[in-house]
Scaffold this motif. Sequence first.
Motif: not given
Length: 340
Positions: A88, A156, A158, A167-169, A297, A299, A302, A306, A324-325
């Motif tokens: 990240t 960051v 989820s 924000v997050g996966v 994921q 990144f 992400l 962000a 979210m991603i």
Amino acid sequence: MTDTTGRGASRRPSIYDVARLAGVSHMTVSRVLNDHPNIRPSTRERVLKAIADTNYTPSSIARALATQRAMRIGVIVDSPVQYGPNSTLRALESAARDAGYAISAFSITDGDGQRLDAGVVELVTEGVDALCVIAPRASSLDLLGGLNLSLPLLVVKSEPHPGMHTVGVDQHEGAMLAVDHLIEIGHRSIVHLAGPQDWYDARVRQRGWRDALTAAGLDLSEPVVGDWTSDFGYAFARDVDASAGTAIFAANDQMALGVIHGLSERGLRVPQDISVVGFDDLPDARHFLPPLTTVRQDFAALGALAVRSLVAAIDGADAEQHEMIPPTLKVRASTAALAS
């Protein structure tokens, strides 16, 4: 390089050179560079031509002078040696560079949570424009909640967190993808090797495993809590009852690697005897023996999300409270249909 000043060709052109050539102020050049909407098309075209004629490349220093910003984002990263936080941070650095910002990072390691306050002070003292916190552990985010910051702040994470932009996966969706895949190919008894429960992602992945089994009407076993390491996965596989399940969902790829190793030493074949799924899609996951089915994921996406959210906050624009991603499932040779 075009010399617009008469002082030789060795000096890099500045934003002021562009402004002189275009017949505008340096603030107008800055607004064009930052894609400000309130610029007349003819002015924008003139400035862009001057940029091309001078071969001007905007520097963070020039942009900082023009916008009264540091053009720097402070990042506090917890557990930077772990794959997720480290990836990240690198994605943030790349996305920030593309947006014309630099990154100042402050790391917190295990047992070092009290240094979060010191990290915030250090970064704010540097004059950053915003703060981003990569907070995989609950203990770090708990400390952050007591701080009173005047800067834009993004975490960051989820899942949403009260009073914070996040924000997050989508970790829950990723775990559901992994377990649903095993169910679809016939597995009905799926063991979960979970991550440390102070980690938000570990908790959410565990809940995704539980929800997928419950939705399918399947029995739940008690998850085994690991520590993210391949050594733990190996020890777990050496001791696990081979009849406990026909598949194992490990909360990360490193533990999955140890699981495959431990099972093979016991004479159990993956996937013929037991299927194994991981989470993360490490760069080496496709070279495991067998290549690992895992959740990927993104990144890079992400990091871009962000930075986009942070720059919007710096500009004073409204931002989504939580974004979210989506993850993706990479099916490889470590999973197979249950033999009839």
